[in-house]
Write a protein that holds these residues in place. Structure first.
Motif, PDB file in Angstrom:
ATOM      1  N   TYR A 190      12.169  17.627  70.506  1.00  8.80           N
ATOM      2  CA  TYR A 190      10.934  17.556  69.727  1.00  8.80           C
ATOM      3  C   TYR A 190      10.136  18.823  70.000  1.00  8.80           C
ATOM      4  O   TYR A 190      10.392  19.524  70.988  1.00  8.80           O
ATOM      5  CB  TYR A 190      10.128  16.281  70.004  1.00  8.80           C
ATOM      6  CG  TYR A 190       9.794  15.981  71.441  1.00  8.80           C
ATOM      7  CD1 TYR A 190       8.603  16.411  72.014  1.00  8.80           C
ATOM      8  CD2 TYR A 190      10.660  15.228  72.231  1.00  8.80           C
ATOM      9  CE1 TYR A 190       8.289  16.120  73.331  1.00  8.80           C
ATOM     10  CE2 TYR A 190      10.358  14.926  73.552  1.00  8.80           C
ATOM     11  CZ  TYR A 190       9.165  15.379  74.101  1.00  8.80           C
ATOM     12  OH  TYR A 190       8.859  15.082  75.418  1.00  8.80           O
ATOM     13  N   ILE A 192      18.946  15.201  70.003  1.00  9.47           N
ATOM     14  CA  ILE A 192      18.342  14.238  70.938  1.00  9.47           C
ATOM     15  C   ILE A 192      19.458  13.640  71.786  1.00  9.47           C
ATOM     16  O   ILE A 192      19.817  12.467  71.663  1.00  9.47           O
ATOM     17  CB  ILE A 192      17.514  13.190  70.173  1.00  9.47           C
ATOM     18  CG1 ILE A 192      16.511  13.901  69.238  1.00  9.47           C
ATOM     19  CG2 ILE A 192      16.775  12.280  71.142  1.00  9.47           C
ATOM     20  CD1 ILE A 192      15.659  12.985  68.401  1.00  9.47           C
ATOM     21  N   HIS A 212      20.428  12.253  74.748  1.00  9.96           N
ATOM     22  CA  HIS A 212      19.700  11.579  75.826  1.00  9.96           C
ATOM     23  C   HIS A 212      20.338  11.788  77.192  1.00  9.96           C
ATOM     24  O   HIS A 212      19.633  11.930  78.200  1.00  9.96           O
ATOM     25  CB  HIS A 212      19.580  10.090  75.521  1.00  9.96           C
ATOM     26  CG  HIS A 212      20.886   9.359  75.508  1.00  9.96           C
ATOM     27  ND1 HIS A 212      21.838   9.519  74.517  1.00  9.96           N
ATOM     28  CD2 HIS A 212      21.421   8.465  76.400  1.00  9.96           C
ATOM     29  CE1 HIS A 212      22.879   8.760  74.774  1.00  9.96           C
ATOM     30  NE2 HIS A 212      22.671   8.117  75.906  1.00  9.96           N
ATOM     31  N   TYR A 225      19.438  14.734  79.403  1.00  7.04           N
ATOM     32  CA  TYR A 225      18.122  14.683  80.040  1.00  7.04           C
ATOM     33  C   TYR A 225      17.980  13.499  80.999  1.00  7.04           C
ATOM     34  O   TYR A 225      16.879  13.160  81.419  1.00  7.04           O
ATOM     35  CB  TYR A 225      17.039  14.628  78.952  1.00  7.04           C
ATOM     36  CG  TYR A 225      17.104  15.817  78.020  1.00  7.04           C
ATOM     37  CD1 TYR A 225      16.481  17.013  78.345  1.00  7.04           C
ATOM     38  CD2 TYR A 225      17.829  15.755  76.825  1.00  7.04           C
ATOM     39  CE1 TYR A 225      16.560  18.114  77.502  1.00  7.04           C
ATOM     40  CE2 TYR A 225      17.923  16.858  75.983  1.00  7.04           C
ATOM     41  CZ  TYR A 225      17.291  18.034  76.327  1.00  7.04           C
ATOM     42  OH  TYR A 225      17.370  19.135  75.503  1.00  7.04           O
ATOM     43  N   GLU A 247      18.215  10.448  80.341  1.00 10.07           N
ATOM     44  CA  GLU A 247      17.401   9.425  79.688  1.00 10.07           C
ATOM     45  C   GLU A 247      18.289   8.286  79.186  1.00 10.07           C
ATOM     46  O   GLU A 247      19.509   8.443  79.036  1.00 10.07           O
ATOM     47  CB  GLU A 247      16.632  10.027  78.510  1.00 10.07           C
ATOM     48  CG  GLU A 247      15.645  11.118  78.884  1.00 10.07           C
ATOM     49  CD  GLU A 247      14.381  10.586  79.531  1.00 10.07           C
ATOM     50  OE1 GLU A 247      14.231   9.340  79.637  1.00 10.07           O
ATOM     51  OE2 GLU A 247      13.531  11.414  79.931  1.00 10.07           O
ATOM     52  N   GLU A 248      17.647   7.159  78.890  1.00  8.03           N
ATOM     53  CA  GLU A 248      18.358   6.017  78.336  1.00  8.03           C
ATOM     54  C   GLU A 248      18.330   6.080  76.805  1.00  8.03           C
ATOM     55  O   GLU A 248      17.633   6.911  76.213  1.00  8.03           O
ATOM     56  CB  GLU A 248      17.722   4.720  78.844  1.00  8.03           C
ATOM     57  CG  GLU A 248      17.822   4.570  80.362  1.00  8.03           C
ATOM     58  CD  GLU A 248      17.161   3.303  80.881  1.00  8.03           C
ATOM     59  OE1 GLU A 248      16.504   2.602  80.081  1.00  8.03           O
ATOM     60  OE2 GLU A 248      17.308   3.016  82.082  1.00  8.03           O
ATOM     61  N   ASP A 308      16.905   4.384  74.560  1.00 12.99           N
ATOM     62  CA  ASP A 308      15.630   4.220  73.860  1.00 12.99           C
ATOM     63  C   ASP A 308      14.852   5.526  73.732  1.00 12.99           C
ATOM     64  O   ASP A 308      13.952   5.648  72.893  1.00 12.99           O
ATOM     65  CB  ASP A 308      14.772   3.126  74.505  1.00 12.99           C
ATOM     66  CG  ASP A 308      14.420   3.420  75.961  1.00 12.99           C
ATOM     67  OD1 ASP A 308      14.857   4.452  76.506  1.00 12.99           O
ATOM     68  OD2 ASP A 308      13.704   2.590  76.563  1.00 12.99           O
ATOM     69  N   TRP A 309      15.212   6.533  74.534  1.00 16.98           N
ATOM     70  CA  TRP A 309      14.559   7.845  74.427  1.00 16.98           C
ATOM     71  C   TRP A 309      14.833   8.488  73.072  1.00 16.98           C
ATOM     72  O   TRP A 309      14.041   9.287  72.587  1.00 16.98           O
ATOM     73  CB  TRP A 309      15.048   8.749  75.549  1.00 16.98           C
ATOM     74  CG  TRP A 309      14.334  10.058  75.667  1.00 16.98           C
ATOM     75  CD1 TRP A 309      13.071  10.276  76.119  1.00 16.98           C
ATOM     76  CD2 TRP A 309      14.870  11.349  75.335  1.00 16.98           C
ATOM     77  NE1 TRP A 309      12.781  11.619  76.102  1.00 16.98           N
ATOM     78  CE2 TRP A 309      13.863  12.293  75.621  1.00 16.98           C
ATOM     79  CE3 TRP A 309      16.096  11.781  74.848  1.00 16.98           C
ATOM     80  CZ2 TRP A 309      14.053  13.660  75.428  1.00 16.98           C
ATOM     81  CZ3 TRP A 309      16.287  13.149  74.643  1.00 16.98           C
ATOM     82  CH2 TRP A 309      15.270  14.070  74.926  1.00 16.98           C
ATOM     83  N   PHE A 330      12.000   7.479  70.958  1.00 15.16           N
ATOM     84  CA  PHE A 330      10.773   8.208  71.313  1.00 15.16           C
ATOM     85  C   PHE A 330      10.783   9.625  70.757  1.00 15.16           C
ATOM     86  O   PHE A 330       9.827  10.064  70.110  1.00 15.16           O
ATOM     87  CB  PHE A 330      10.590   8.251  72.832  1.00 15.16           C
ATOM     88  CG  PHE A 330       9.622   9.316  73.281  1.00 15.16           C
ATOM     89  CD1 PHE A 330       8.257   9.149  73.106  1.00 15.16           C
ATOM     90  CD2 PHE A 330      10.085  10.511  73.834  1.00 15.16           C
ATOM     91  CE1 PHE A 330       7.361  10.143  73.488  1.00 15.16           C
ATOM     92  CE2 PHE A 330       9.210  11.510  74.212  1.00 15.16           C
ATOM     93  CZ  PHE A 330       7.836  11.324  74.050  1.00 15.16           C
ATOM     94  N   ALA A 331      11.870  10.376  71.020  1.00 17.70           N
ATOM     95  CA  ALA A 331      11.929  11.767  70.596  1.00 17.70           C
ATOM     96  C   ALA A 331      11.947  11.892  69.076  1.00 17.70           C
ATOM     97  O   ALA A 331      11.337  12.805  68.509  1.00 17.70           O
ATOM     98  CB  ALA A 331      13.157  12.447  71.209  1.00 17.70           C
ATOM     99  N   GLN A 381       8.345  11.272  67.886  1.00 14.85           N
ATOM    100  CA  GLN A 381       7.478  12.407  68.198  1.00 14.85           C
ATOM    101  C   GLN A 381       7.690  13.537  67.197  1.00 14.85           C
ATOM    102  O   GLN A 381       6.732  14.126  66.695  1.00 14.85           O
ATOM    103  CB  GLN A 381       7.759  12.919  69.607  1.00 14.85           C
ATOM    104  CG  GLN A 381       6.820  14.015  70.082  1.00 14.85           C
ATOM    105  CD  GLN A 381       5.377  13.547  70.172  1.00 14.85           C
ATOM    106  OE1 GLN A 381       5.092  12.510  70.769  1.00 14.85           O
ATOM    107  NE2 GLN A 381       4.468  14.285  69.568  1.00 14.85           N
ATOM    108  N   ASN A 430      12.162   4.822  63.784  1.00 15.92           N
ATOM    109  CA  ASN A 430      11.153   5.815  64.154  1.00 15.92           C
ATOM    110  C   ASN A 430      10.981   6.918  63.123  1.00 15.92           C
ATOM    111  O   ASN A 430      10.380   7.956  63.419  1.00 15.92           O
ATOM    112  CB  ASN A 430      11.494   6.389  65.522  1.00 15.92           C
ATOM    113  CG  ASN A 430      11.174   5.413  66.640  1.00 15.92           C
ATOM    114  OD1 ASN A 430      10.030   5.311  67.086  1.00 15.92           O
ATOM    115  ND2 ASN A 430      12.179   4.656  67.083  1.00 15.92           N
TER     116      ASN A 430
END
Length: 372
Positions: free
Chosen positions: A267, A291, A293, A296, A298-299, A301-302, A305-306, A309, A345
């Motif tokens: 993002y 993205i 994940h 990074y 991350e799981e 669900d990130w 989020f990304a 955003q 999203n």
């Protein structure tokens, strides 16, 4: 096949008129007038593939058919800037109902025989080392400077050739940035690195052309700065140099009746921090933020989020966001969840890196999602 697959066949003939019916990215007045329109009518599925000129046409037809029959709508083809190879493969893909996008490494031009004749074109680190012969992280990191007229014109010339190929839908920018100031946290152990601050060997571009242009605009030399990491004018200068290349590429692509798309970091705020890439400020039709994940730590669900955003940051620009998903080591269940998170999203599509990693189980997920 969806109706849009039939439309793809018309795009090859009337690409320019299609462009006229889309609002240009970055033109907010026009975007407001046409906010109900978009580049794609349905949720689109993409994948990347790298071409090998030695492969037979039949093998490519088999690959493209596999994508189309399993719900994919578009294929991004890397031909290493070979317009003739792209012209050979494009009709094979479009005949299967796929959009074709000309994918090219942009600022990073490893092994570019033309660029290698011009050592001065390459990006220089704060340490004073050029990517011409001192490459950060990996051997294929040979980034060109976005400020120099010669390197920019070379890149734009390649874009011009690729976007003149009949049947291509867009030019796809990749590596449209500087080398990583900060690597994704999940990759640091691979290089045995700690990057708690901006390290001079990974901070670019300090070439003579960039220093001179910055001094002309701001009357100071970044090499004399107390702390370049907090020198906002110097940071913004480099963001602007990348934006200028993108904006010129947009003009070239649209002149040739094609869209401009690009692979970007997750993002805008994150891309700004990691690679000097503020893509919500660009003139571009579609972005495919990577993205990834697991890069990074991350799981799943990130991804939501990304995506969200990026969608918020693009409001009012006319640019679409299609979520980039890294599929190796991803289960079918995880992929289904990732696609759903992208949709929820605000993404207009999802892209999968890469075609070779799409197992029958993952393709079945994509096919089912396309039929919903």
């Amino acid at each position: 096949m969806k109706l849009k697959h039939l439309i793809v066949l018309l795009v090859a003939i009337v690409a320019t008129s299609c462009i006229d019916n889309m609002h240009p990215a970055g033109n907010k007045d026009q975007a407001e007038k046409t906010q109900d329109s978009s580049v794609s009518e349905d949720f689109k599925f993409w994948t990347w593939t790298t071409a090998d000129p030695k492969r037979s046409d039949d093998s490519y037809v088999e690959e493209f058919k596999k994508y189309a029959e399993n719900g994919l709508d578009a294929v991004l083809i890397n031909t290493n800037a070979d317009a003739e190879l792209l012209a050979r493969l494009t009709p094979l893909a479009t005949a299967e109902g796929l959009e074709v996008h000309a994918w090219m490494f942009t600022m990073n031009r490893p092994g570019d025989t033309v660029a290698l004749k011009h050592p001065e074109w390459y990006a220089v680190s704060k340490e004073g080392k050029s990517t011409f012969d001192h490459r950060p992280y990996v051997d294929y990191y040979q980034f060109l400077c976005p400020t120099r007229e010669g390197s920019r014109n070379h890149i734009l010339g390649l874009i011009d050739k690729l976007t003149k190929v009949e049947g291509v839908s867009s030019f796809h920018l990749d590596y449209i940035r500087y080398p990583d100031v900060f690597l994704p946290i999940g990759l640091l152990p691979k290089y045995d690195l700690v990057q708690d601050t901006e390290l001079p060997e990974y901070d670019f571009c300090y070439c003579d052309a960039c220093i001179a242009k910055f001094e002309e605009e701001h009357h100071k030399n970044p090499l004399e700065s107390h702390n370049t990491a907090i020198d906002m004018e110097w940071k913004q200068f480099r963001l602007n140099q990348i934006k200028a290349v993108v904006d010129d590429a947009y003009e070239v692509a649209h002149k040739n009746g094609k869209l401009l798309t690009g692979a970007v970091f997750p993002y805008p705020e994150m891309a700004d921090h990691m690679v000097r890439q503020r893509w919500d400020k660009w003139n571009i039709d579609v972005v495919l933020p990577m993205i990834y994940h697991n890069f990074y730590n991350e799981e799943i669900d990130w991804i939501g989020f990304a995506t969200g955003q990026g969608v918020k940051d693009l409001e009012g620009t006319g640019t679409e966001l299609h979520t980039g998903i890294y599929v190796p080591e991803m289960s079918a269940e995880d992929l289904a969840k990732a696609i759903q998170l992208a949709k929820e999203n605000g993404a207009k599509g999802a892209s999968f890196f890469d075609g070779n990693a799409l197992t029958p189980e993952l393709l079945a997920v994509i096919k089912e999602a396309n039929e919903i």
